[in-house]
Write a protein that holds these residues in place. Sequence first.
Motif, PDB file in Angstrom:
ATOM      1  N   SER A  70      30.831  73.699  47.025  1.00 25.57           N
ATOM      2  CA  SER A  70      31.476  74.594  46.062  1.00 25.57           C
ATOM      3  C   SER A  70      30.625  75.830  45.793  1.00 25.57           C
ATOM      4  O   SER A  70      31.134  76.958  45.738  1.00 25.57           O
ATOM      5  CB  SER A  70      31.734  73.858  44.746  1.00 25.57           C
ATOM      6  N   VAL A  71      29.323  75.617  45.632  1.00 30.56           N
ATOM      7  CA  VAL A  71      28.419  76.735  45.344  1.00 30.56           C
ATOM      8  C   VAL A  71      28.377  77.709  46.522  1.00 30.56           C
ATOM      9  O   VAL A  71      28.364  78.935  46.331  1.00 30.56           O
ATOM     10  CB  VAL A  71      27.010  76.212  45.017  1.00 30.56           C
ATOM     11  N   ILE A  72      28.368  77.177  47.746  1.00 29.73           N
ATOM     12  CA  ILE A  72      28.354  78.041  48.932  1.00 29.73           C
ATOM     13  C   ILE A  72      29.606  78.921  48.961  1.00 29.73           C
ATOM     14  O   ILE A  72      29.533  80.124  49.242  1.00 29.73           O
ATOM     15  CB  ILE A  72      28.246  77.194  50.212  1.00 29.73           C
ATOM     16  N   ALA A  73      30.759  78.313  48.670  1.00 26.53           N
ATOM     17  CA  ALA A  73      32.003  79.094  48.644  1.00 26.53           C
ATOM     18  C   ALA A  73      31.944  80.162  47.558  1.00 26.53           C
ATOM     19  O   ALA A  73      32.379  81.303  47.763  1.00 26.53           O
ATOM     20  CB  ALA A  73      33.195  78.164  48.408  1.00 26.53           C
ATOM     21  N   GLU A  74      31.387  79.807  46.393  1.00 31.61           N
ATOM     22  CA  GLU A  74      31.209  80.803  45.333  1.00 31.61           C
ATOM     23  C   GLU A  74      30.315  81.944  45.802  1.00 31.61           C
ATOM     24  O   GLU A  74      30.577  83.122  45.507  1.00 31.61           O
ATOM     25  CB  GLU A  74      30.589  80.144  44.101  1.00 31.61           C
ATOM     26  N   GLY A  75      29.252  81.593  46.537  1.00 33.20           N
ATOM     27  CA  GLY A  75      28.350  82.615  47.050  1.00 33.20           C
ATOM     28  C   GLY A  75      29.046  83.582  47.990  1.00 33.20           C
ATOM     29  O   GLY A  75      28.773  84.789  47.973  1.00 33.20           O
ATOM     30  N   GLU A  76      29.940  83.053  48.817  1.00 33.49           N
ATOM     31  CA  GLU A  76      30.691  83.916  49.732  1.00 33.49           C
ATOM     32  C   GLU A  76      31.571  84.896  48.962  1.00 33.49           C
ATOM     33  O   GLU A  76      31.675  86.077  49.304  1.00 33.49           O
ATOM     34  CB  GLU A  76      31.551  83.064  50.670  1.00 33.49           C
ATOM     35  N   VAL A  77      32.206  84.395  47.900  1.00 37.80           N
ATOM     36  CA  VAL A  77      33.052  85.272  47.085  1.00 37.80           C
ATOM     37  C   VAL A  77      32.190  86.292  46.338  1.00 37.80           C
ATOM     38  O   VAL A  77      32.553  87.475  46.234  1.00 37.80           O
ATOM     39  CB  VAL A  77      33.903  84.444  46.098  1.00 37.80           C
ATOM     40  N   MET A  78      31.038  85.849  45.826  1.00 42.78           N
ATOM     41  CA  MET A  78      30.106  86.770  45.162  1.00 42.78           C
ATOM     42  C   MET A  78      29.670  87.880  46.118  1.00 42.78           C
ATOM     43  O   MET A  78      29.567  89.047  45.725  1.00 42.78           O
ATOM     44  CB  MET A  78      28.882  86.009  44.659  1.00 42.78           C
ATOM     45  N   GLN A  79      29.435  87.502  47.370  1.00 46.60           N
ATOM     46  CA  GLN A  79      29.005  88.507  48.342  1.00 46.60           C
ATOM     47  C   GLN A  79      30.094  89.543  48.580  1.00 46.60           C
ATOM     48  O   GLN A  79      29.813  90.738  48.745  1.00 46.60           O
ATOM     49  CB  GLN A  79      28.617  87.846  49.665  1.00 46.60           C
ATOM     50  N   LEU A  80      31.343  89.110  48.595  1.00 42.65           N
ATOM     51  CA  LEU A  80      32.450  90.066  48.716  1.00 42.65           C
ATOM     52  C   LEU A  80      32.431  91.045  47.546  1.00 42.65           C
ATOM     53  O   LEU A  80      32.698  92.240  47.717  1.00 42.65           O
ATOM     54  CB  LEU A  80      33.788  89.326  48.745  1.00 42.65           C
ATOM     55  N   GLY A  81      32.087  90.535  46.374  1.00 39.02           N
ATOM     56  CA  GLY A  81      32.077  91.375  45.176  1.00 39.02           C
ATOM     57  C   GLY A  81      31.000  92.440  45.190  1.00 39.02           C
ATOM     58  O   GLY A  81      31.168  93.504  44.573  1.00 39.02           O
ATOM     59  N   VAL A  82      29.875  92.157  45.867  1.00 39.79           N
ATOM     60  CA  VAL A  82      28.789  93.146  45.897  1.00 39.79           C
ATOM     61  C   VAL A  82      28.791  93.969  47.188  1.00 39.79           C
ATOM     62  O   VAL A  82      27.994  94.900  47.322  1.00 39.79           O
ATOM     63  CB  VAL A  82      27.406  92.479  45.717  1.00 39.79           C
ATOM     64  N   SER A  83      29.660  93.622  48.121  1.00 44.00           N
ATOM     65  CA  SER A  83      29.730  94.370  49.375  1.00 44.00           C
ATOM     66  C   SER A  83      30.040  95.840  49.114  1.00 44.00           C
ATOM     67  O   SER A  83      30.936  96.169  48.332  1.00 44.00           O
ATOM     68  CB  SER A  83      30.809  93.763  50.276  1.00 44.00           C
ATOM     69  N   LYS A  84      29.271  96.702  49.708  1.00 41.92           N
ATOM     70  CA  LYS A  84      29.428  98.154  49.596  1.00 41.92           C
ATOM     71  C   LYS A  84      29.200  98.681  48.176  1.00 41.92           C
ATOM     72  O   LYS A  84      29.565  99.814  47.871  1.00 41.92           O
ATOM     73  CB  LYS A  84      30.807  98.601  50.106  1.00 41.92           C
ATOM     74  N   ASN A  85      28.594  97.848  47.333  1.00 43.19           N
ATOM     75  CA  ASN A  85      28.369  98.246  45.937  1.00 43.19           C
ATOM     76  C   ASN A  85      26.882  98.519  45.725  1.00 43.19           C
ATOM     77  O   ASN A  85      26.079  97.596  45.569  1.00 43.19           O
ATOM     78  CB  ASN A  85      28.855  97.144  44.997  1.00 43.19           C
ATOM     79  N   LEU A  86      26.509  99.777  45.672  1.00 49.67           N
ATOM     80  CA  LEU A  86      25.096 100.151  45.540  1.00 49.67           C
ATOM     81  C   LEU A  86      24.582 100.027  44.107  1.00 49.67           C
ATOM     82  O   LEU A  86      23.403 100.261  43.856  1.00 49.67           O
ATOM     83  CB  LEU A  86      24.877 101.570  46.072  1.00 49.67           C
ATOM     84  N   ASP A  87      25.447  99.647  43.192  1.00 51.18           N
ATOM     85  CA  ASP A  87      24.987  99.318  41.838  1.00 51.18           C
ATOM     86  C   ASP A  87      24.462  97.889  41.756  1.00 51.18           C
ATOM     87  O   ASP A  87      24.002  97.444  40.700  1.00 51.18           O
ATOM     88  CB  ASP A  87      26.120  99.504  40.824  1.00 51.18           C
ATOM     89  N   THR A  88      24.548  97.158  42.864  1.00 47.47           N
ATOM     90  CA  THR A  88      24.043  95.784  42.912  1.00 47.47           C
ATOM     91  C   THR A  88      22.558  95.755  42.571  1.00 47.47           C
ATOM     92  O   THR A  88      21.772  96.523  43.130  1.00 47.47           O
ATOM     93  CB  THR A  88      24.262  95.186  44.317  1.00 47.47           C
ATOM     94  N   THR A  89      22.165  94.873  41.681  1.00 45.04           N
ATOM     95  CA  THR A  89      20.753  94.742  41.306  1.00 45.04           C
ATOM     96  C   THR A  89      20.092  93.663  42.154  1.00 45.04           C
ATOM     97  O   THR A  89      20.768  92.867  42.826  1.00 45.04           O
ATOM     98  CB  THR A  89      20.612  94.360  39.831  1.00 45.04           C
ATOM     99  N   GLU A  90      18.771  93.638  42.078  1.00 42.42           N
ATOM    100  CA  GLU A  90      18.049  92.588  42.792  1.00 42.42           C
ATOM    101  C   GLU A  90      18.438  91.212  42.256  1.00 42.42           C
ATOM    102  O   GLU A  90      18.554  90.249  43.023  1.00 42.42           O
ATOM    103  CB  GLU A  90      16.538  92.800  42.675  1.00 42.42           C
ATOM    104  N   ASP A  91      18.657  91.108  40.966  1.00 38.80           N
ATOM    105  CA  ASP A  91      19.096  89.833  40.393  1.00 38.80           C
ATOM    106  C   ASP A  91      20.451  89.408  40.951  1.00 38.80           C
ATOM    107  O   ASP A  91      20.680  88.228  41.232  1.00 38.80           O
ATOM    108  CB  ASP A  91      19.173  89.925  38.864  1.00 38.80           C
ATOM    109  N   ASP A  92      21.369  90.378  41.080  1.00 40.27           N
ATOM    110  CA  ASP A  92      22.685  90.078  41.666  1.00 40.27           C
ATOM    111  C   ASP A  92      22.522  89.544  43.088  1.00 40.27           C
ATOM    112  O   ASP A  92      23.149  88.545  43.474  1.00 40.27           O
ATOM    113  CB  ASP A  92      23.555  91.338  41.721  1.00 40.27           C
ATOM    114  N   TYR A  93      21.696  90.232  43.846  1.00 34.14           N
ATOM    115  CA  TYR A  93      21.450  89.849  45.242  1.00 34.14           C
ATOM    116  C   TYR A  93      20.866  88.442  45.336  1.00 34.14           C
ATOM    117  O   TYR A  93      21.312  87.620  46.142  1.00 34.14           O
ATOM    118  CB  TYR A  93      20.517  90.871  45.884  1.00 34.14           C
ATOM    119  N   LEU A  94      19.875  88.147  44.499  1.00 39.14           N
ATOM    120  CA  LEU A  94      19.250  86.824  44.531  1.00 39.14           C
ATOM    121  C   LEU A  94      20.251  85.731  44.147  1.00 39.14           C
ATOM    122  O   LEU A  94      20.212  84.626  44.696  1.00 39.14           O
ATOM    123  CB  LEU A  94      18.037  86.786  43.608  1.00 39.14           C
ATOM    124  N   ALA A  95      21.158  86.046  43.228  1.00 37.17           N
ATOM    125  CA  ALA A  95      22.185  85.072  42.855  1.00 37.17           C
ATOM    126  C   ALA A  95      23.085  84.760  44.046  1.00 37.17           C
ATOM    127  O   ALA A  95      23.479  83.601  44.260  1.00 37.17           O
ATOM    128  CB  ALA A  95      23.011  85.603  41.680  1.00 37.17           C
TER     129      ALA A  95
END
Length: 338
Positions: free
Chosen positions: A154-179
């Motif tokens: 479940s967590v892996i699937a959440e991570g994939e969706v999270m990655q879609l959310g930060v894709s092409k988003n340069l406002d992404t923080t290091e904390d967002d990336y680590l999550a």
Amino acid sequence: MGVVVNLKGKDPSKGSIDRLIALTRDDMGKVNELILSKAGSNVELIPQIANHLISSGGKRLRPMLTLAAARMFGYGGEGHVKLAASVEFMHTATLLHDDVVDESDLRRGRRTARMIWGNQASVLVGDYLLGQAFQMMVEVGSLEALDILASAASVIAEGEVMQLGVSKNLDTTEDDYLAVIKAKTAALFSAAGEVGPVIAGASASDKAALRSYGTNLGLAFQLVDDALDYGGKASELGKNVGDDFREGKVTLPVILSYRRGSAEERAFWKAAIEDNQADDAALEQAVKLMHRHNSIADTIARARHFGEIARDALAPLPKTPEKEGLLDVIDFCISRVN
């Protein structure tokens, strides 16, 4: 193009997982037999696609972690073989799904399954492998191990969706990336390590130690992968160099370069990442900016930091051959950039 990371002249005595391979060789033979058996089906396309990826030369690091972690605490049954195979099937299914989402052409130096059989077949075979993985988990009969691996899925699937959310988003923080990478990559490393002591009946502190080890190893592993995308080789990465850049993935090297750059440099990143102007010339410029702002070096430094946390997690445990093999894995992960 300038090379960020010197991959030549590595010391072959450093960063080897030969000890872990030797320790798990007999068990991995059983895991491989089980994988081939469970990947079979009367539906011809399923074994074709599954075997295409299964036979493509991956090191099978995650199932080896499960086997070593179980033996480390004196486990003498066969359940660890089924759990290790489950872990590998989960990983394989994730790769099949990832390649569709990322529109990847190469995986471990070979054409991806989606390029040969199409996106629909790749996704469905990934689902089939997940089903087989859960069936093997149930056969082991450990509700706690099942819970750990099911939660990881479940967590892996959440991570994939999270990655879609930060894709092409340069406002992404290091904390967002680590999550994102904690969910997408580290969760399976963590589960692979933790289920070993679980089926061995180890203590809560032992299980926590392997869980922490796996989590931090997974973070270090992904950080190194993201650094190598801007300085490795396709044969070593298992994909095209610069794929993350072309796909608009905002990984840590990009985050650091963007935040440390001038207004002109940030405009370049916006054009490349957000406006899809990520051709070869842009990739070369991106590498130069990463040199200028030490983005790759700092990404690797963070990988080493998490590697040391993984090492410290195992420190209180008795010295065993399996423990030494698990410590070798940390050096192996980091040594890919030495």
